[in-house]
Design a protein around this motif. Structure first.
Motif, short mmCIF file in Angstrom:
data_model
loop_
_atom_site.label_atom_id
_atom_site.label_comp_id
_atom_site.label_asym_id
_atom_site.label_seq_id
_atom_site.Cartn_x
_atom_site.Cartn_y
_atom_site.Cartn_z
N GLY A 88 0.81 -1.21 0.00
CA GLY A 88 0.00 0.00 0.00
C GLY A 88 0.84 1.26 0.00
O GLY A 88 2.06 1.23 -0.20
N ILE A 89 0.18 2.41 0.25
CA ILE A 89 0.87 3.69 0.33
C ILE A 89 1.48 3.83 1.72
O ILE A 89 0.81 3.60 2.73
CB ILE A 89 -0.12 4.85 0.09
N SER A 90 2.76 4.20 1.78
CA SER A 90 3.44 4.33 3.07
C SER A 90 2.86 5.48 3.88
O SER A 90 2.59 6.56 3.34
CB SER A 90 4.94 4.56 2.85
N THR A 91 2.67 5.24 5.17
CA THR A 91 2.18 6.29 6.07
C THR A 91 3.32 7.16 6.60
O THR A 91 3.09 8.20 7.20
CB THR A 91 1.46 5.68 7.29
N GLY A 101 0.67 -3.14 6.29
CA GLY A 101 1.07 -3.16 4.89
C GLY A 101 0.83 -1.84 4.17
O GLY A 101 0.58 -1.82 2.96
N GLY A 102 0.86 -0.73 4.93
CA GLY A 102 0.58 0.57 4.34
C GLY A 102 -0.93 0.76 4.15
O GLY A 102 -1.73 -0.10 4.53
N VAL A 217 -7.17 11.82 -6.07
CA VAL A 217 -6.76 11.51 -4.70
C VAL A 217 -6.67 9.99 -4.51
O VAL A 217 -7.58 9.25 -4.89
CB VAL A 217 -7.76 12.13 -3.69
N ARG A 218 -5.58 9.54 -3.90
CA ARG A 218 -5.35 8.10 -3.72
C ARG A 218 -5.50 7.65 -2.28
O ARG A 218 -5.43 6.46 -1.98
CB ARG A 218 -3.97 7.73 -4.24
N ALA A 219 -5.70 8.59 -1.36
CA ALA A 219 -5.95 8.27 0.05
C ALA A 219 -6.70 9.45 0.67
O ALA A 219 -6.48 10.60 0.28
CB ALA A 219 -4.66 8.00 0.80
#
Length: 272
Positions: A88-91, A101-102, A217-219
């Motif tokens: 996933g996208i890193s936080t 897993g992000g 927007v992705r998140a």
């Protein structure tokens, strides 16, 4: 304002209106039955019409398990190629990324803490990491903090400046240099903020769809769950919060993006 970004909402309204219209038609047919008519025939007609109505208005699709296998294998292959990198996208927080897993597509993640424990600060840190360091388009819908408060948090986080200094204006020349440097970095950052006190769930969905359609927007972050107003205000507050959470989960699946909801815990949870 009507917009193509809200097509899913309008489609839902049309489906609901169609269902009501069909139910009225079926009801009118049943109310017109005469003593000489066959009850079995009317039951069969009503059953057929109701089945057709429920089939046409289903939001999902029945699939054989075998149909789902190719997509699963494709995802697994892509993750294999990542060689241990989070899917996933890193936080920006390594421990969280390792655990979940992000921020992964269609997931609804909740950050829960007591009041003033740093939920908003953590969310802003993640927001900055995704937008500034990962280069991904990210959104924040804030029902609690104003635009100025959010911007202040961003500068404090990215500039490593004490937030109290920013609020009181007691800044050194070094601090001003850091502010200017952060300002240049965030000038083109794909970070989008919607500040709306007393926001209703319907408005939140509309804004989320516009962010995804218009700004890719992705998140999405939502601050915070308990003060988002449910459409039916007559329900007990805990039921409204539960409905908001379920709606956010459904929205994450619909938009195929991760949604992070901030949630406030009661102080009495300390004694449990």
């Amino acid at each position: 304002v009507p917009s193509s970004a809200n097509w899913k909402f309008y489609e839902g309204q049309i489906v609901i209106a169609f269902q009501r219209s069909e139910l009225r038609r079926i009801g009118a047919m049943l109310s017109g039955i005469q003593d000489s008519d066959s009850a079995a025939e009317y039951i069969e007609r009503a059953e057929k019409d109701l089945f057709a109505l429920s089939t046409n208005c289903k939001s999902g699709e029945i699939k054989q398990l075998a149909e789902l296998v190719p997509n699963f294998l494709k995802q697994t292959e892509e993750r294999y190629k990542l060689k241990g990198k989070i899917p996933g996208i890193s936080t920006g927080v390594h421990g969280i990324d390792t655990l979940i897993g992000g921020l992964q597509e269609s997931r609804y993640v909740v950050i829960g803490a007591r009041p003033s424990d740093g939920k908003s600060a953590l969310a802003v840190n993640m927001l900055c990491h995704i937008g500034l360091h990962e280069g991904e388009s990210v959104g924040l819908i804030s029902a609690e903090s104003s635009n100025n408060e959010i911007v202040s948090r961003v500068f404090a986080s990215e500039g490593r400046i004490n937030g109290m200094k920013l609020s009181t204006g007691i800044l050194s020349s070094t601090d001003f240099g850091q502010l200017l440097e952060v300002g240049e970095r965030i000038a083109q950052a794909p970070i989008y903020i919607y500040d709306a006190p007393n926001i209703r769930m319907g408005e939140l969905k509309s804004v989320a769809r516009q962010m995804v359609a218009g700004f890719k927007v992705r998140a999405l972050f939502v601050d915070y769950v308990q003060i988002i107003q449910w459409e039916n205000q007559s329900l007990p507050h805990h039921e409204q919060v539960a409905n908001v959470s379920m709606s956010l989960k459904a929205l994450a699946r619909e938009l195929r993006i991760p949604i992070v909801g901030l949630s406030q815990l009661k102080r009495d949870s300390e004694g449990r």
